[in-house]
Design a protein around this motif. Sequence first.
Motif, PDB file in Angstrom:
ATOM      1  N   GLU A 133       0.859  -1.180   0.000  1.00 14.86           N
ATOM      2  CA  GLU A 133       0.000   0.000   0.000  1.00 14.86           C
ATOM      3  C   GLU A 133       0.896   1.231   0.000  1.00 14.86           C
ATOM      4  OE1 GLU A 133      -2.650  -0.267   3.310  1.00 14.86           O
ATOM      5  OE2 GLU A 133      -3.552  -2.149   2.634  1.00 14.86           O
ATOM      6  N   SER A 189       1.251   5.563  -0.199  1.00 12.36           N
ATOM      7  CA  SER A 189       0.580   6.833   0.040  1.00 12.36           C
ATOM      8  C   SER A 189       1.577   7.958  -0.214  1.00 12.36           C
ATOM      9  CB  SER A 189       0.063   6.901   1.481  1.00 12.36           C
ATOM     10  OG  SER A 189      -0.588   8.125   1.723  1.00 12.36           O
ATOM     11  N   GLU A 235      -3.068   7.330  -3.396  1.00  8.31           N
ATOM     12  CA  GLU A 235      -3.430   6.251  -2.463  1.00  8.31           C
ATOM     13  C   GLU A 235      -3.656   4.990  -3.291  1.00  8.31           C
ATOM     14  OE1 GLU A 235      -3.407   6.453   0.761  1.00  8.31           O
ATOM     15  OE2 GLU A 235      -3.208   8.634   0.961  1.00  8.31           O
ATOM     16  N   ARG A 238      -8.586  -7.379   3.105  1.00  6.90           N
ATOM     17  CA  ARG A 238      -7.905  -6.102   3.323  1.00  6.90           C
ATOM     18  C   ARG A 238      -8.221  -5.128   2.188  1.00  6.90           C
ATOM     19  NH1 ARG A 238      -6.234  -1.972   6.344  1.00  6.90           N
ATOM     20  NH2 ARG A 238      -4.697  -0.749   5.203  1.00  6.90           N
ATOM     21  N   SER A 252     -11.688  -3.550   2.704  1.00 10.37           N
ATOM     22  CA  SER A 252     -11.719  -2.551   3.778  1.00 10.37           C
ATOM     23  C   SER A 252     -10.897  -1.323   3.402  1.00 10.37           C
ATOM     24  CB  SER A 252     -11.205  -3.162   5.089  1.00 10.37           C
ATOM     25  OG  SER A 252      -9.843  -3.545   4.961  1.00 10.37           O
ATOM     26  N   TRP A 253      -9.748  -1.540   2.728  1.00  9.02           N
ATOM     27  CA  TRP A 253      -8.908  -0.424   2.301  1.00  9.02           C
ATOM     28  C   TRP A 253      -9.671   0.469   1.318  1.00  9.02           C
ATOM     29  CZ3 TRP A 253      -7.367   0.820  -2.669  1.00  9.02           C
ATOM     30  CH2 TRP A 253      -6.419   1.841  -2.791  1.00  9.02           C
ATOM     31  N   ALA A 288     -12.920   0.793   0.838  1.00 11.30           N
ATOM     32  CA  ALA A 288     -14.026   1.483   1.503  1.00 11.30           C
ATOM     33  C   ALA A 288     -13.523   2.654   2.339  1.00 11.30           C
ATOM     34  CB  ALA A 288     -14.802   0.498   2.374  1.00 11.30           C
ATOM     35  N   ASP A 289     -12.399   2.443   3.040  1.00 18.25           N
ATOM     36  CA  ASP A 289     -11.848   3.509   3.890  1.00 18.25           C
ATOM     37  C   ASP A 289     -11.356   4.685   3.051  1.00 18.25           C
ATOM     38  OD1 ASP A 289     -12.381   2.002   6.107  1.00 18.25           O
ATOM     39  OD2 ASP A 289     -10.319   1.289   6.378  1.00 18.25           O
ATOM     40  N   VAL A 290     -10.632   4.385   1.949  1.00 14.27           N
ATOM     41  CA  VAL A 290     -10.103   5.460   1.109  1.00 14.27           C
ATOM     42  C   VAL A 290     -11.238   6.302   0.533  1.00 14.27           C
ATOM     43  CG1 VAL A 290      -8.936   5.940  -1.087  1.00 14.27           C
ATOM     44  CG2 VAL A 290      -7.918   4.357   0.543  1.00 14.27           C
ATOM     45  N   ALA A 322     -14.370   6.601   1.679  1.00 17.48           N
ATOM     46  CA  ALA A 322     -15.059   7.322   2.759  1.00 17.48           C
ATOM     47  C   ALA A 322     -14.250   8.535   3.212  1.00 17.48           C
ATOM     48  CB  ALA A 322     -15.310   6.380   3.933  1.00 17.48           C
ATOM     49  N   GLN A 323     -12.936   8.366   3.345  1.00 21.63           N
ATOM     50  CA  GLN A 323     -12.086   9.483   3.765  1.00 21.63           C
ATOM     51  C   GLN A 323     -12.043  10.574   2.710  1.00 21.63           C
ATOM     52  OE1 GLN A 323      -8.358   7.561   4.625  1.00 21.63           O
ATOM     53  NE2 GLN A 323      -9.229   6.382   6.337  1.00 21.63           N
ATOM     54  N   THR A 324     -12.084  10.162   1.442  1.00 19.05           N
ATOM     55  CA  THR A 324     -12.074  11.146   0.356  1.00 19.05           C
ATOM     56  C   THR A 324     -13.370  11.943   0.340  1.00 19.05           C
ATOM     57  OG1 THR A 324     -10.667   9.677  -0.962  1.00 19.05           O
ATOM     58  CG2 THR A 324     -11.791  11.446  -2.132  1.00 19.05           C
TER      59      THR A 324
END
Length: 720
Positions: free
Chosen positions: A491, A493, A535, A556, A559-560, A562-564, A566-568
Motif C-alpha cells: 500500500e 501513500s 493512495e 484487506r 476494507s482499504w 471502503a476507507d479510502v 469514505a475518507q475522500t
Amino acid sequence: MTAETHAVRRGSARSHTVPTATGGGKRRDIQGLRALAVGLVVVFHLLPSLVPGGYIGVDVFFVISGFLITAHLVRELESTGRVRITEFWARRVRRLLPASLLVLAVCVVLTFTVMPAITRPQNFTEIAFASGYVLNWNLAASAVDYLNATNPESLVQHYWSLSVEEQFYLVWPILLTVAVFIAARSRMRAPSTRPLSASVTTRRGVLAALLLVFILSLAFSIYETARSQPSAYFITTTRAWEFALGGLVALVPGLRLSEALRAALSWIALGAIVACAFLFGPGTAFPGSIALIPVIATAILILVGDSRAAFSPQRLAHVAPVQSVGDLSYSIYLWHWPLIVVVAANVSAWPSWVRIPLILVVTYVLAVVTERFVERPFRKPRGAFRRRSVTFGTMAASIGVIVTVTVLATVGIQNAVDQRQDDLQEQLSGGGSSSSECIGAQAVYNDCADPFAYTDLVDPAFAQEDGPWAWFDSELAATACSSATVGSWVERSCAFDGASDDDPQVLLIGDSHADHIASPLQRIAEDRGWALRVETRQACNPFRVAAESDDENAARCASWGADVIAQTVADPDIDVVIVSTRGDSGVWEANAATAFRDLEAAGKSVVVVSDTPNVDGRQVSNGDLITGPACVLAAGSVDDACSWDDERRDTWVEDTAAAEGVPVLDLRSLVCPDGVCHAIVGGLIAFSDENHLSGSYALSLAGWFDRELTPIIDGASARG
C-alpha cells in the motif's frame, strides 16, 4: 549424499525386522527414493502438464535428509557424547559445495554468453543469493512482490531447495546438541530411583527437539500457506517439519512386520506419492496440511526399509538404472534446470520431441562427469582439503568470487539503466524539437509518422528494468511517499505539495495500474502547481465488496477501498479524484456507482482512466503469454514487433463511470489505436512486464494527461 544403510536380512517368511538408522551398508531403497524424487522434479519441469504435482519430489528429498542426518548425529552423540559441529559442516561442504559452485560458475558464464540480455539482472541477482544458500528467502520476497511475481525463471531458481537443505545442515547439529545438553542437565537435577543411561537421555532429548520442531513448523506451515502461499512455498520455517519427521523415523527402533504387511504399507505409501504427483498442481495450497500426504508416505517407505521379496515395491529400486539415477540424483538436480532454461531461451522453436531428449541426455552426461570428477574426489579428500580450515577457506573464496562477479555485473547493468534513463529524461524534456515530440506515447497523440517503427531507442533489456517508480526523483519520493506491505501487497501513500494552499487538490486512487501513471501525473502537477496525493494498493480494485470467501488480501482490499473512498468523501480539500484500476479481479458495478455518486455529491470531480491491455505475444512465443520486452525480443528487430488485436474486456469500471456521467480518459487508445495494440510505441517498449506500463512510456504520457486533465481540474478549481 551417500545413504546411511542397513544390511538386509531375509529373516523368516512370516516376519522381518524393519531397519533402523544405526546399521551400515547401502540402503538401496533410499537410493530408489532419491531416483523417484529427482525423476518427479525433472518430469515436472519438462512436462508440468503430465505431473502437475511433481514438485513434491523436493519434499521427498527433505524427509530423506532429515532421516540420514539425524541418524548420523544421533550415532555420534551416543558414541562420543557430543557432535563435532565444525567437522560435520566441513563434510557437508566437501560433499555438496564443489558440484553446486561449479554449476553456479557455469551459470554465470551462460548468463554472459547465451542468455538474453533481459534475463541478466535477475540471473545475476539469484546466482549471488544461491551461492550464499539464501535464495529461498529471496524468492519468497519476489513471489509476493507484485511487480516481480511474473518474472521469467532464472538459471538457478531450483537452488531454493538446496538453500533450505543447507540451512537445515547449519542449524540441525546445534539444535540436537543443545537438546541433548538440556536433557542431560535435567537428568542430573531430577531425582530418580532408576537412573537413565546416556543413550536413553540422548534419544529423549533429540525426540523432544524433533517433536517441538515438527509441531511448531507444521502449524506455521498451515498458517502461512493460508496467509501467503507464494512465500510459504519457499521459506525454511514452513519446511522444517519435513526434516523433523525424517528425524523421528531415525529414532524408531527396529520393528518386526510380516512381509505381507511391509509390502502392503510400501505399495500404499508409494501409491500416495505417485497420486500426489498427478493430482496436486499449481492451485494446491502447498506446503500446508496437504503436504502431510507425500511426507508421511516417504517416512513410511523409509521406516519399512529395503526388501528382496518379489512382491515388494522396493524391488523396483534394485535395478541398475534406478540405482544409477539415485547415485547421480544430486548432480542431475543441479544440471537439469539450467539446461531447460537455456534451451527454452535459445531454441524454443524446436519441437518438444527434440528438446526433451536432448536435455535428458546432456543432463545425464553432465551428472556422470560431475559425480566422477567433482563429487567423488571431494567426498574423501586427500591432502590439504582434509583440513577444515582449508575447506572453509576455499568455500568462502569461491563464494566470494561468484558474488563479486555477479554484483559487479549487476552494478554495471544498473549504471547502464540509469544512464539510459537520464538520456530519455533529457529527450522527453526536449523543449519542442520535433524528435522530442515523437517519443513513446507522444508518437500517437502528436500524430507522428511511423509511430510503431523499430528505432534505436528500442531496448528490451532496459524495458525489463524500467519500472514506473524509477522515474520519481529519489529525494522527492523519499519525502513525499510512504509504503507498507499489508498482507502480501504494498500500500502506497504520497502527498506532493502544490504551489500554494489555494491550488487544486488532486487525488489518484487505485491499484498498481494507478501506480504506473503516478509519475506523469506528478510531473504535470508540479508544472501546474497542483497538490497531488496518491493512495494505492497493489492488486486491489478500490470498489471491491467483501465476501465470506475472501482471503487476507481480498478482505484487506475491501476494507482499504471502503476507507479510502469514505475518507475522500469526508475531506473538503480534495477537488478532483482520478481512478485507475484493473477490472479483471471481479465485478462490483453497484459499489462503483455508489462511490461515484457519493464523491460527486461531496463536491468532487471524478475522472476514470481506462485500463491498459495485457500483452498478447502468443503469435511469437509458441502460444505463451509473455512480457512486453520478451515479446519484442522474440519478434525480432522489425517494425511493429509484437502487436495484437485489441479485445476489450473487463471494462465495467469505465462502463459504470460512463453510465454515471463520469468522464473517462481513454488511455488505452494510446497503446491500442484503431483496434490494434502495440508493444513498441514511439521507439519505447510500452510494457515492463505483461500488463504494467514501462516507466519511460508512462512518463511520455505527461503531455496527453496535461491536455486531457487540465480543463477538468481548472473547472473543478473554479467551482470550488
